[in-house]
Design a protein around this motif. Structure first.
Motif, PDB file in Angstrom:
ATOM      1  N   SER A   1       0.817  -1.204   0.000  1.00  0.00           N
ATOM      2  CA  SER A   1       0.000   0.000   0.000  1.00  0.00           C
ATOM      3  C   SER A   1       0.857   1.263   0.000  1.00  0.00           C
ATOM      4  CB  SER A   1      -0.925   0.013   1.233  1.00  0.00           C
ATOM      5  OG  SER A   1      -0.157   0.043   2.426  1.00  0.00           O
ATOM      6  N   SER A   2       2.178   1.123   0.282  1.00  0.00           N
ATOM      7  CA  SER A   2       3.071   2.274   0.230  1.00  0.00           C
ATOM      8  C   SER A   2       4.275   1.920  -0.631  1.00  0.00           C
ATOM      9  CB  SER A   2       3.529   2.669   1.629  1.00  0.00           C
ATOM     10  OG  SER A   2       4.215   1.591   2.242  1.00  0.00           O
ATOM     11  N   ARG A   3       4.884   2.927  -1.238  1.00  0.00           N
ATOM     12  CA  ARG A   3       6.022   2.700  -2.109  1.00  0.00           C
ATOM     13  C   ARG A   3       7.286   3.240  -1.460  1.00  0.00           C
ATOM     14  NH1 ARG A   3       4.759   4.510  -8.164  1.00  0.00           N
ATOM     15  NH2 ARG A   3       6.693   3.334  -8.452  1.00  0.00           N
ATOM     16  N   THR A   4       8.392   2.536  -1.672  1.00  0.00           N
ATOM     17  CA  THR A   4       9.680   2.950  -1.104  1.00  0.00           C
ATOM     18  C   THR A   4      10.637   3.468  -2.172  1.00  0.00           C
ATOM     19  OG1 THR A   4      10.679   0.760  -1.370  1.00  0.00           O
ATOM     20  CG2 THR A   4       9.461   1.182   0.673  1.00  0.00           C
ATOM     21  N   HIS A   5      10.372   3.124  -3.439  1.00  0.00           N
ATOM     22  CA  HIS A   5      11.295   3.416  -4.529  1.00  0.00           C
ATOM     23  C   HIS A   5      12.679   2.840  -4.244  1.00  0.00           C
ATOM     24  CE1 HIS A   5       8.621   5.931  -6.948  1.00  0.00           C
ATOM     25  NE2 HIS A   5       8.163   6.418  -5.817  1.00  0.00           N
ATOM     26  N   VAL A   6      12.666   1.632  -3.699  1.00  0.00           N
ATOM     27  CA  VAL A   6      13.894   0.882  -3.422  1.00  0.00           C
ATOM     28  C   VAL A   6      13.772  -0.507  -4.035  1.00  0.00           C
ATOM     29  CG1 VAL A   6      15.303  -0.198  -1.618  1.00  0.00           C
ATOM     30  CG2 VAL A   6      14.421   2.118  -1.285  1.00  0.00           C
ATOM     31  N   ILE A   7      14.835  -0.952  -4.690  1.00  0.00           N
ATOM     32  CA  ILE A   7      14.945  -2.316  -5.200  1.00  0.00           C
ATOM     33  C   ILE A   7      15.956  -3.054  -4.335  1.00  0.00           C
ATOM     34  CG2 ILE A   7      15.701  -3.772  -7.127  1.00  0.00           C
ATOM     35  CD1 ILE A   7      13.108  -2.453  -7.723  1.00  0.00           C
ATOM     36  N   ALA A   8      15.600  -4.240  -3.869  1.00  0.00           N
ATOM     37  CA  ALA A   8      16.538  -5.067  -3.099  1.00  0.00           C
ATOM     38  C   ALA A   8      17.294  -5.982  -4.060  1.00  0.00           C
ATOM     39  CB  ALA A   8      15.794  -5.891  -2.060  1.00  0.00           C
ATOM     40  N   LEU A   9      18.610  -6.034  -3.921  1.00  0.00           N
ATOM     41  CA  LEU A   9      19.431  -6.984  -4.675  1.00  0.00           C
ATOM     42  C   LEU A   9      19.847  -8.094  -3.725  1.00  0.00           C
ATOM     43  CD1 LEU A   9      20.997  -7.925  -7.162  1.00  0.00           C
ATOM     44  CD2 LEU A   9      22.904  -6.457  -6.426  1.00  0.00           C
ATOM     45  N   ALA A  10      19.287  -9.288  -3.926  1.00  0.00           N
ATOM     46  CA  ALA A  10      19.590 -10.441  -3.081  1.00  0.00           C
ATOM     47  C   ALA A  10      20.773 -11.186  -3.676  1.00  0.00           C
ATOM     48  CB  ALA A  10      18.376 -11.356  -2.959  1.00  0.00           C
ATOM     49  N   LEU A  11      21.924 -11.038  -3.049  1.00  0.00           N
ATOM     50  CA  LEU A  11      23.170 -11.602  -3.549  1.00  0.00           C
ATOM     51  C   LEU A  11      23.802 -12.472  -2.459  1.00  0.00           C
ATOM     52  CD1 LEU A  11      25.435 -11.764  -5.630  1.00  0.00           C
ATOM     53  CD2 LEU A  11      26.302  -9.580  -4.795  1.00  0.00           C
ATOM     54  N   PRO A  12      23.350 -13.730  -2.321  1.00  0.00           N
ATOM     55  CA  PRO A  12      23.878 -14.591  -1.260  1.00  0.00           C
ATOM     56  C   PRO A  12      25.363 -14.871  -1.483  1.00  0.00           C
ATOM     57  CG  PRO A  12      21.906 -15.536  -2.286  1.00  0.00           C
ATOM     58  CD  PRO A  12      22.373 -14.420  -3.163  1.00  0.00           C
ATOM     59  N   ARG A  13      26.165 -14.637  -0.463  1.00  0.00           N
ATOM     60  CA  ARG A  13      27.593 -14.902  -0.611  1.00  0.00           C
ATOM     61  C   ARG A  13      28.236 -15.132   0.755  1.00  0.00           C
ATOM     62  NH1 ARG A  13      31.108 -10.782   0.114  1.00  0.00           N
ATOM     63  NH2 ARG A  13      32.505 -11.668  -1.443  1.00  0.00           N
ATOM     64  N   PRO A  14      29.127 -16.112   0.861  1.00  0.00           N
ATOM     65  CA  PRO A  14      29.869 -16.318   2.105  1.00  0.00           C
ATOM     66  C   PRO A  14      30.814 -15.148   2.346  1.00  0.00           C
ATOM     67  CG  PRO A  14      29.993 -18.247   0.668  1.00  0.00           C
ATOM     68  CD  PRO A  14      29.433 -17.121  -0.150  1.00  0.00           C
ATOM     69  N   ALA A  15      30.966 -14.752   3.590  1.00  0.00           N
ATOM     70  CA  ALA A  15      31.852 -13.644   3.931  1.00  0.00           C
ATOM     71  C   ALA A  15      33.282 -13.962   3.506  1.00  0.00           C
ATOM     72  CB  ALA A  15      31.798 -13.370   5.431  1.00  0.00           C
ATOM     73  N   GLY A  16      33.908 -13.002   2.834  1.00  0.00           N
ATOM     74  CA  GLY A  16      35.307 -13.143   2.468  1.00  0.00           C
ATOM     75  C   GLY A  16      35.556 -13.847   1.155  1.00  0.00           C
ATOM     76  N   ARG A  17      34.544 -14.455   0.560  1.00  0.00           N
ATOM     77  CA  ARG A  17      34.748 -15.166  -0.707  1.00  0.00           C
ATOM     78  C   ARG A  17      34.548 -14.214  -1.870  1.00  0.00           C
ATOM     79  NH1 ARG A  17      31.994 -20.894  -1.797  1.00  0.00           N
ATOM     80  NH2 ARG A  17      33.468 -21.368  -0.120  1.00  0.00           N
ATOM     81  N   ARG A  18      35.497 -14.197  -2.785  1.00  0.00           N
ATOM     82  CA  ARG A  18      35.460 -13.282  -3.920  1.00  0.00           C
ATOM     83  C   ARG A  18      34.898 -13.982  -5.149  1.00  0.00           C
ATOM     84  NH1 ARG A  18      38.682 -11.908  -8.273  1.00  0.00           N
ATOM     85  NH2 ARG A  18      38.753  -9.698  -8.826  1.00  0.00           N
ATOM     86  N   ASN A  19      33.946 -13.322  -5.794  1.00  0.00           N
ATOM     87  CA  ASN A  19      33.396 -13.822  -7.044  1.00  0.00           C
ATOM     88  C   ASN A  19      33.535 -12.719  -8.079  1.00  0.00           C
ATOM     89  OD1 ASN A  19      31.453 -14.392  -9.208  1.00  0.00           O
ATOM     90  ND2 ASN A  19      30.761 -16.067  -7.899  1.00  0.00           N
ATOM     91  N   ALA A  20      34.085 -13.073  -9.230  1.00  0.00           N
ATOM     92  CA  ALA A  20      34.429 -12.058 -10.224  1.00  0.00           C
ATOM     93  C   ALA A  20      33.219 -11.300 -10.754  1.00  0.00           C
ATOM     94  CB  ALA A  20      35.180 -12.710 -11.391  1.00  0.00           C
ATOM     95  N   VAL A  21      32.018 -11.896 -10.697  1.00  0.00           N
ATOM     96  CA  VAL A  21      30.857 -11.253 -11.314  1.00  0.00           C
ATOM     97  C   VAL A  21      29.997 -10.486 -10.311  1.00  0.00           C
ATOM     98  CG1 VAL A  21      30.797 -13.019 -13.110  1.00  0.00           C
ATOM     99  CG2 VAL A  21      29.351 -13.275 -11.104  1.00  0.00           C
ATOM    100  N   ASP A  22      30.188 -10.712  -9.018  1.00  0.00           N
ATOM    101  CA  ASP A  22      29.321 -10.063  -8.034  1.00  0.00           C
ATOM    102  C   ASP A  22      29.395  -8.542  -8.109  1.00  0.00           C
ATOM    103  OD1 ASP A  22      28.536 -12.519  -7.172  1.00  0.00           O
ATOM    104  OD2 ASP A  22      29.672 -12.496  -5.295  1.00  0.00           O
ATOM    105  N   GLY A  23      30.623  -8.021  -8.099  1.00  0.00           N
ATOM    106  CA  GLY A  23      30.796  -6.568  -8.111  1.00  0.00           C
ATOM    107  C   GLY A  23      30.233  -5.917  -9.359  1.00  0.00           C
ATOM    108  N   PRO A  24      30.610  -6.385 -10.552  1.00  0.00           N
ATOM    109  CA  PRO A  24      30.054  -5.776 -11.767  1.00  0.00           C
ATOM    110  C   PRO A  24      28.537  -5.821 -11.830  1.00  0.00           C
ATOM    111  CG  PRO A  24      31.983  -7.085 -12.313  1.00  0.00           C
ATOM    112  CD  PRO A  24      31.702  -7.327 -10.854  1.00  0.00           C
ATOM    113  N   PHE A  25      27.931  -6.933 -11.392  1.00  0.00           N
ATOM    114  CA  PHE A  25      26.472  -7.017 -11.415  1.00  0.00           C
ATOM    115  C   PHE A  25      25.851  -6.052 -10.412  1.00  0.00           C
ATOM    116  CE2 PHE A  25      26.193 -11.050 -13.867  1.00  0.00           C
ATOM    117  CZ  PHE A  25      25.175 -10.658 -14.717  1.00  0.00           C
TER     118      PHE A  25
END
Length: 357
Positions: free
Chosen positions: A56-80
């Motif tokens: 019933s109310s708008r936030t003008h926010v999109i959530a990006l759900a990016l599950p990732r273990p702490a400290g693990r680097r994935n080459a595509v996470d940042g660019p996406f």
């Protein structure tokens, strides 16, 4: 507050079956329907009531759900993440990043918090548990990834299966008869990550169609361990070299893209003199892989389209609710559609021709 999983457990069925009973998208037996309704009555479950209130109310926010273990680097996470943020800004939205490894409950918290109008979901599994949450709460979401049930939600993806098959076909046409497909990790495959399973399926299809031998191996994040595995696969053949060693390596694992040339050097291999290397899913602009033939991951296109799909789904559900009709979960997929991007094999510095024996 009882959840759809509580209802499913009480009724002795899968959560997806409960969703189908609610939205009428698939035939369900009368006996199963009664069991689900009895569970709903017993638990006092009210599907989508909370989500309707939040919409019933708008936030003008999109959530990006990016599950990732702490400290693990994935080459595509940042660019996406950057590309989705830019796409959201162009549409008049801010971006909220959530990294919970518990995919379903992490999305549930976001949906019920009222902090976002919709979500973009990454790291998509073939049978992703978040789809049930979206159906339960009628929370607008779109996927970067192609689930097994392609009609479940709006999604965008590179055609990973065709990308792998294309790489095998082109290498076979250039004279390669023995190849290694360095797929994502065993953990990603066991977790039924969509891109991992579809890539392996494509390599298998390519081998079947060309008659080439394609050995599927799994990558790891450690460059030293990758070098050890490459040495075993490409240099120290178990058959003592009776068939000769493979002449081509196809690399899908994103973390291996950055260090594959270093790992090859450490394994005593040169490209293209000893081995032709093709990369699938390279990030555009990644200079470390530009010298290699590659299928690039169209990050900007995928991010822009998936963000548009999420916003469109939110608008469609809002307009349906404001109009007084019950917003069905199938509206999420039926209204906004999908985008599957065909792969293109880009040339590297050297031709694909098989090295001479």
């Amino acid at each position: 507050m009882p959840t759809i999983r509580d209802v499913a457990q009480h009724a002795g069925v899968a959560p997806s079956t409960v969703s189908y009973v609610f939205n009428g998208s698939r035939p369900i037996s009368e006996e199963t329907r009664r069991r689900v309704q009895d569970a709903v009555d017993a638990l006092g479950y009210h599907p989508r009531a909370s989500a309707r209130t939040l919409r019933s109310s708008r936030t003008h926010v999109i959530a990006l759900a990016l599950p990732r273990p702490a400290g693990r680097r994935n080459a595509v996470d940042g660019p996406f993440a950057i590309a989705v943020s830019d796409a959201a800004v162009r549409l008049g939205y801010d971006l909220l990043l959530t990294t919970s490894q518990d995919k379903a409950e992490g999305l549930r918290r976001v949906a019920l918090s009222g902090l976002a109008d919709a979500a973009v979901l990454m790291a998509v599994d073939m049978e992703d548990a978040r789809i049930d949450v979206v159906r339960e709460l009628a929370f607008p979401a779109a996927l970067i990834g192609r689930p097994a049930d392609e009609d479940a939600l709006p999604w965008t993806d590179l055609d990973w299966e065709e990308a792998a098959a294309l790489a095998v076909r082109e290498l076979a046409a250039a004279g390669h008869r023995d190849m290694v497909y360095l797929a994502p990790t065993e953990e990603e495959v066991a977790g039924r990550r969509s891109y991992a399973l579809r890539g392996i399926a494509g390599a298998t299809r390519g081998a079947r169609g060309t008659g080439a031998t394609v050995t599927v191996a799994h990558a790891v994040d450690d460059p030293v361990e990758v070098a050890r595995r490459l040495r075993g696969l490409l240099v120290e053949r178990a058959d003592g070299g009776a068939r000769g060693r493979p002449t081509a390596l196809i690399v899908q694992h994103p973390s291996a893209h950055h260090h594959i040339l270093t790992s090859m050097t450490d394994a005593g291999l040169r490209t293209p003199e000893d081995l032709t290397v093709v990369v699938i899913g390279a990030v555009p602009g990644d200079l470390s892989g530009r010298r290699l033939p590659r299928v690039e991951l169209p990050v900007e296109t995928l991010a822009g389209e998936v963000t548009r799909l999420a916003v469109t789904a939110a608008t469609a559900l809002r307009e349906n609710t404001v109009g007084g009709a019950e917003a069905g979960p199938r509206l999420l997929a039926d209204t906004v559609g999908h985008l599957l991007i065909a792969p293109t094999l880009l040339p590297g510095d050297a031709p694909l021709t098989a090295p001479r024996a």
